[in-house]
Design a protein around this motif. Structure first.
Motif, short mmCIF file in Angstrom:
data_model
loop_
_atom_site.label_atom_id
_atom_site.label_comp_id
_atom_site.label_asym_id
_atom_site.label_seq_id
_atom_site.Cartn_x
_atom_site.Cartn_y
_atom_site.Cartn_z
N PRO A 198 85.35 40.38 -18.38
CA PRO A 198 84.27 40.15 -17.42
C PRO A 198 84.52 38.84 -16.67
N THR A 199 84.44 38.90 -15.35
CA THR A 199 84.91 37.79 -14.51
C THR A 199 83.88 37.43 -13.44
N VAL A 200 83.69 36.13 -13.22
CA VAL A 200 82.88 35.63 -12.10
C VAL A 200 83.76 34.69 -11.29
N PRO A 222 85.01 44.87 -13.90
CA PRO A 222 83.96 43.90 -14.26
C PRO A 222 84.14 42.53 -13.61
N VAL A 223 84.21 42.52 -12.29
CA VAL A 223 84.49 41.29 -11.54
C VAL A 223 83.41 41.06 -10.48
N ALA A 224 82.85 39.85 -10.46
CA ALA A 224 81.79 39.50 -9.51
C ALA A 224 82.27 38.36 -8.61
N PRO A 225 82.68 38.63 -7.37
CA PRO A 225 83.06 37.56 -6.43
C PRO A 225 81.83 37.04 -5.68
N ILE A 226 81.68 35.73 -5.60
CA ILE A 226 80.48 35.13 -5.00
C ILE A 226 80.84 34.35 -3.74
N VAL A 227 80.05 34.61 -2.67
CA VAL A 227 80.19 33.94 -1.38
C VAL A 227 78.82 33.38 -1.01
N ALA A 269 77.72 33.58 -14.88
CA ALA A 269 78.92 33.35 -15.69
C ALA A 269 78.56 33.25 -17.17
N GLU A 270 77.44 32.62 -17.45
CA GLU A 270 77.00 32.49 -18.84
C GLU A 270 76.72 33.85 -19.45
N ARG A 271 76.06 34.71 -18.68
CA ARG A 271 75.75 36.06 -19.18
C ARG A 271 77.02 36.90 -19.32
N MET A 272 77.91 36.79 -18.36
CA MET A 272 79.14 37.58 -18.40
C MET A 272 80.04 37.16 -19.56
N SER A 273 80.09 35.88 -19.82
CA SER A 273 80.96 35.38 -20.89
C SER A 273 80.47 35.81 -22.27
#
Length: 478
Positions: free
Chosen positions: A366-368, A386-391, A306-310
Motif C-alpha cells: 500500500p503506497t501514498v 494500492p497506490v494513492a498519488p496526491i496533487v 499514509a498512517e492508515r495505509m501503512s
C-alpha cells in the motif's frame, strides 16, 4: 448438481472444449496452478449460441413471475453458499476474504433486485397528439446476449449482467476472464440448481478471447453485447458489434478523481479514501485513482492517509487477518511498480510503500505518493493497485479542471463541508457517478455507468433491465 465445474457449460451440461484444450488457473498468492479449465474454441462459441438461441423463445414466453422466482431462488442459494464462493474468489483472484465476502453480498443482491424488477417491465399507452390513434409501446427481450466480464469482480460483474438479462427474458452466453473462470462456472451450477432451464445461461471460458467473442458477434442470432473491461478492448468490440448492428452496453475504464476541500471533515475524507482506494486492493474501475487535495490541508490529509495505509496487513487473501491480498497477476503488479517508479523519478515522494515486497506472489505494498507532478503517467492511466498519488489545488475552479482532465468519466468523489459546493462541483464533474462525502457508490438499485471514454449504457437499477429490452411501438385505433 455438482458445483465444481472446470469444463465449458453449454446447454445445461459441463462439456470439454471441442479440441480438448485446457488452460491453467493460478493462485495469485503463490503463482501456483490451482485448476485446469477447458479452453473454449470458435466451435464451442457457436454451440453456446445454438443453445441460447434454442432456449430463447421459451424463456421469453415464461411468465415474468416465474422468471422472478427463479432469480429469487438464485439469490437464496448464493447467500447460502456465500462462504464457499468467497473462498473460491480469493483462491483465483487473490483478494482478501473480507473483500471477497463483500463481493458475494453485493453480487447476490443483483439476483434479488432483478427478481423484483422482472415483474415491472411496464409498457405505455397514450393518445397520439392528433387524436387519430393510440400509441401503444411494449417492451420485449432483445434476444441472445453475449456477456464479457473481467477478473476483478468475477461474481458481481457476472450477476450484474445475468440478473437483468434473465429478468428481461433473454438468454445469455457468458465469456468470463481467463484469470478467474472458476467463479463464473460455479455460478452456472448455482443457476441450474435455482431452476434456470438448460440453454438459458451458457459459460465459455477461453484464452482465445478475441477470436471467440468475435465469432459470436458475427452470428446474426446474437443481438446484444454487454462488456466490462478496458476502454482499449471496448473500442475493438464496438467495431466488431457494428458489423451486425448489435445492441451494446459498455462499462469501460476509469480514472476517478478524489477531491478534498479544506472545509471537509478530514476524518471522514480519510475513511472515504480508504474505501474508494483500497476496496479490492485498488483493482476496481471505481477505485480513486487521483487525489486532489486543497493546499491548506494537503499535508495533514496525506499524513493521515499514509498512517492508515501503512497499518494495513498484506498477505494471502485466504488468511483471515489479511486486509490487502496480492494483485491478480504478474503483468498487473509490474505495471503498478512501473508507474510508481516513474512518478518517484519525476519528483514524487513515497510517504509509505512504493515497492514490491520480497515474498513470493503478486504483491505490492500500500503506497501514498505526495508531490506528484501533473504530467506523470500515474495520473493519466488506471493504476489498478494500492497506490494513492496526491496533487494539491488552490481553488474550486482548479479542482474541477484537474478532475476533468481525462478521457475517462466513470466516477468522481468529492469531500466538502459545504453542501452547496458539493452539489455544484458534482454537477460540474464529467462523470456518470459521483460519491459526495461517500467513498462507495456501487449499489444494485442505482444506475452504474460512465460518460466520455468510460462507456455506454447503465447497469443496475431499473435502467439496467431496460438495456436488455427493445421498445416496440404499435399504432392502433379503437
Amino acid at each position: 448438481m455438482d458445483r465444481t465445474i472446470t469444463d465449458l457449460y453449454i446447454n445445461g451440461k459441463a462439456v470439454p472444449a471441442s479440441d480438448g484444450g485446457r488452460f491453467d488457473v493460478l493462485d495469485p498468492a503463490t503463482g501456483k496452478v490451482i485448476a485446469s479449465v477447458a479452453d473454449g474454441t470458435v466451435a464451442d462459441a457457436i454451440a453456446a449460441v445454438d443453445a441460447a438461441a434454442a432456449a430463447a423463445a421459451q424463456w421469453a414466453a415464461t411468465a415474468p413471475r416465474e422468471r422472478a422466482e427463479t432469480l429469487r431462488r438464485a439469490f437464496v442459494l448464493m447467500t447460502e453458499r456465500a462462504e464457499d464462493l468467497a473462498r473460491l474468489i480469493t483462491l483465483e483472484n487473490g483478494k482478501s476474504l473480507r473483500d471477497a465476502r463483500g463481493e458475494m453480498a453485493y453480487a447476490a443482491e443483483f439476483f434479488r433486485w432483478y427478481a423484483e424488477e422482472a415483474v415491472r417491465s411496464a409498457g405505455v399507452v397514450t393518445t397520439a397528439p392528433s387524436g387519430q390513434n393510440r400509441i401503444l409501446v411494449v417492451r420485449q427481450p432483445v434476444g441472445v446476449c453475449v456477456l464479457v466480464t473481467p477478473w476483478n469482480f468475477p461474481a458481481a460483474m457476472a450477476t450484474r449482467k445475468i440478473g437483468p438479462a434473465l429478468a428481461a427474458g433473454c438468454t445469455v452466453v457468458l465469456k468470463p476472464a481467463s484469470d478467474t473462470p472458476l467463479t463464473a462456472l460455479a455460478l452456472a451450477g448455482l443457476l441450474a440448481d435455482a431452476g434456470v432451464p438448460a440453454g438459458v445461461v451458457n459459460v465459455v471460458p477461453a484464452r482465445r478471447s478475441g477470436e471467440v467473442v468475435s465469432t459470436m458477434l458475427h452470428d446474426p442470432r446474437v443481438r446484444k453485447l454487454s462488456f466490462t473491461g478496458s476502454t482499449e478492448v471496448g473500442r475493438v468490440l464496438l467495431g466488431e458489434a457494428a458489423d451486425q448492428v448489435i445492441n451494446t452496453s459498455m462499462e469501460l475504464g476509469g480514472n476517478a478523481p478524489f477531491l478534498v476541500f479544506a472545509d471537509a471533515d478530514l476524518d471522514a475524507a480519510v475513511d472515504g479514501a480508504m474505501i474508494a482506494k483500497m476496496r479490492n486492493a485498488g483493482e476496481a474501475c471505481t477505485a480513486a485513482n487521483r487525489f486532489y487535495v486543497e493546499t491548506s490541508v494537503a499535508a495533514e490529509f496525506s499524513r493521515r492517509l499514509a498512517e492508515r495505509m501503512s497499518a494495513l496487513r498484506l498477505g494471502p487473501g485466504s488468511d483471515e487477518n489479511t486486509e490487502v491480498g496480492p494483485l491478480v497477476n504478474e503483468a498487473t503488479v509490474s505495471k503498478v511498480d512501473s508507474l510508481v517508479r516513474e512518478a518517484v523519478a519525476a519528483g514524487a515522494t513515497a510517504l509509505v510503500g512504493g515497492r514490491r515486497p520480497s515474498q513470493a506472489g503478486f504483491y505490492y505494498e500500500p503506497t501514498v505518493l505526495c508531490d506528484v507532478r501533473p504530467g506523470s503517467a500515474i495520473l493519466h492511466e488506471e493504476i489498478f493497485g494500492p497506490v494513492a498519488p496526491i496533487v494539491t489545488f488552490d481553488d474550486e475552479r482548479e479542482a474541477i479542471e484537474l478532475a476533468n482532465d481525462t478521457e475517462y468519466g466513470l466516477v468522481s468523489y468529492v469531500y466538502t463541508g459545504d453542501l452547496a459546493r458539493g452539489l455544484r462541483v458534482s454537477e460540474a464533474l464529467e462523470a456518470g457517478m459521483v460519491g459526495l462525502n461517500r467513498g462507495l457508490v456501487s449499489d444494485p438499485a442505482a444506475p452504474f455507468g460512465g460518460v466520455k471514454q468510460s462507456g455506454l449504457g447503465r447497469e443496475g437499477g431499473h435502467e439496467g433491465m431496460l438495456d436488455y429490452l427493445e421498445s416496440k411501438y404499435i399504432a392502433v385505433q379503437w
